[in-house]
Design an enzyme around this catalytic site. Sequence first.
Site, mmCIF file in Angstrom:
data_model
loop_
_atom_site.group_PDB
_atom_site.id
_atom_site.type_symbol
_atom_site.label_atom_id
_atom_site.label_comp_id
_atom_site.label_asym_id
_atom_site.label_seq_id
_atom_site.Cartn_x
_atom_site.Cartn_y
_atom_site.Cartn_z
ATOM 1 N N ARG A 100 0.881 -1.178 0.000
ATOM 2 C CA ARG A 100 0.000 0.000 0.000
ATOM 3 C C ARG A 100 0.908 1.214 0.000
ATOM 4 O O ARG A 100 1.698 1.420 0.931
ATOM 5 C CB ARG A 100 -0.924 0.012 1.218
ATOM 6 C CG ARG A 100 -1.636 1.347 1.395
ATOM 7 C CD ARG A 100 -2.752 1.308 2.415
ATOM 8 N NE ARG A 100 -3.901 0.581 1.903
ATOM 9 C CZ ARG A 100 -5.150 0.737 2.354
ATOM 10 N NH1 ARG A 100 -5.408 1.579 3.336
ATOM 11 N NH2 ARG A 100 -6.140 0.044 1.833
ATOM 12 N N HIS A 127 -7.193 0.496 -6.596
ATOM 13 C CA HIS A 127 -7.482 -0.289 -5.388
ATOM 14 C C HIS A 127 -8.192 -1.589 -5.820
ATOM 15 O O HIS A 127 -9.365 -1.807 -5.513
ATOM 16 C CB HIS A 127 -8.350 0.525 -4.423
ATOM 17 C CG HIS A 127 -8.353 0.016 -3.013
ATOM 18 N ND1 HIS A 127 -7.620 -1.089 -2.602
ATOM 19 C CD2 HIS A 127 -9.016 0.445 -1.898
ATOM 20 C CE1 HIS A 127 -7.827 -1.289 -1.308
ATOM 21 N NE2 HIS A 127 -8.662 -0.385 -0.863
ATOM 22 N N GLN A 130 -10.102 -3.987 -3.383
ATOM 23 C CA GLN A 130 -11.410 -3.457 -2.995
ATOM 24 C C GLN A 130 -12.453 -3.818 -4.048
ATOM 25 O O GLN A 130 -13.541 -4.298 -3.720
ATOM 26 C CB GLN A 130 -11.313 -1.935 -2.838
ATOM 27 C CG GLN A 130 -12.610 -1.287 -2.426
ATOM 28 C CD GLN A 130 -13.055 -1.703 -1.035
ATOM 29 O OE1 GLN A 130 -12.311 -1.580 -0.084
ATOM 30 N NE2 GLN A 130 -14.265 -2.219 -0.908
ATOM 31 N N ASP A 209 -17.293 6.704 -1.830
ATOM 32 C CA ASP A 209 -15.968 6.652 -1.192
ATOM 33 C C ASP A 209 -15.756 8.005 -0.512
ATOM 34 O O ASP A 209 -16.522 8.956 -0.731
ATOM 35 C CB ASP A 209 -14.873 6.381 -2.240
ATOM 36 C CG ASP A 209 -13.485 6.195 -1.614
ATOM 37 O OD1 ASP A 209 -13.386 6.054 -0.372
ATOM 38 O OD2 ASP A 209 -12.487 6.213 -2.372
ATOM 39 N N CYS A 249 -16.619 1.698 0.309
ATOM 40 C CA CYS A 249 -15.405 0.932 0.610
ATOM 41 C C CYS A 249 -14.955 1.125 2.054
ATOM 42 O O CYS A 249 -14.219 0.296 2.586
ATOM 43 C CB CYS A 249 -14.292 1.294 -0.360
ATOM 44 S SG CYS A 249 -13.865 3.043 -0.333
ATOM 45 N N ARG A 277 -13.883 -8.541 1.741
ATOM 46 C CA ARG A 277 -12.473 -8.303 1.442
ATOM 47 C C ARG A 277 -11.656 -9.563 1.743
ATOM 48 O O ARG A 277 -10.781 -9.951 0.952
ATOM 49 C CB ARG A 277 -11.923 -7.132 2.281
ATOM 50 C CG ARG A 277 -12.512 -5.755 1.949
ATOM 51 C CD ARG A 277 -12.025 -5.232 0.611
ATOM 52 N NE ARG A 277 -10.577 -5.175 0.539
ATOM 53 C CZ ARG A 277 -9.841 -4.151 0.975
ATOM 54 N NH1 ARG A 277 -10.417 -3.100 1.506
ATOM 55 N NH2 ARG A 277 -8.526 -4.177 0.852
#
Length: 290
Positions: A100, A127, A130, A209, A249, A277
């Site tokens: 990340r 991402h 996700q 988001d 998310c 996830r």
Amino acid sequence: MTRHLLTGEELGHDELVALLDRADALKAAPLSSRALEGASVALIFEKHSTRTRLSFEAGIFELGGQPVVLRRDELHLSRGESVGDTARVLSRHMAAIGLRTGADALIEELAEFATVPVFNMLTAGHHPCQALADLMTLRERFGRLEGLKLAYVGDGNNVARSLALLGAIAGVEVAIASPPQYTLCDARGATLTTDPGEAVAGAHAVYADVWVSMGDEDTADERRAALAPYRIDDALLDRAAPDAIALHCLPAHPGEEITAEVLYGPRQRIWDQAENRRHAQKALLELLVR
Ligand code: CP
Ligand code: NVA
């Protein structure tokens, strides 16, 4: 050829469907796979995380493996060791490497030198992990993906881009509504509008988001002002398909990008999405380390 997952575009349609099938199977039987028996997986975080870290750590353990969580400031990478040398050494010990970070160029460089799979746990541009969980959640609710419409309302960011790219592979129509200054650039796979009502018309899922992503804090005030008309509330959901679900998310900021009524209400699948996830990423790890 070492397989990586940097954007999600590495996956073909059939492979993505098979991954989601595996994710469903692993959700039904979480301890049924020992794909990482005796193996370690590095999880390198240069930004904050709650869900990604928890779901990968728990998921790797469930697959019989050991997660090794590293912060950049703990690695010699932060004091001058090269990305290439870091990748070479990680590859001698780890079965896979998650990262990340901010710059997509960094994960691309890591993947260039790693001889084990590298997967993207969030960059400024993408991402994909996700989006895998999001597609799983959508399919769980509607029993299919082909022909569904997902409307993303808000900042044209990493999450929006991954939904566009992976949605297109899965056969999901993705519409993105953003203010002109925060529109998704390079929006392959999605249709763009500035009108939230237009995006959500006929949508099976309406997606939010954060308005201020990690790294965008210096423009927080401008973003909050520009994005105020892009909040997901019950009135906007009412303009989607009658059985539409709300997705996010997370982390959420109730009263900003989503109302508390939607976030905790009957039409959300947000908390299932957060759980998914783990299942989707376990299926991904199975595929990458095979
Ligand atoms: N959605 C997501 O990636 O959450 P974290 O930032 O908490 O990992
Ligand atoms: N767009 C957000 C996603 C957080 C999971 C960010 O990059 O901060």
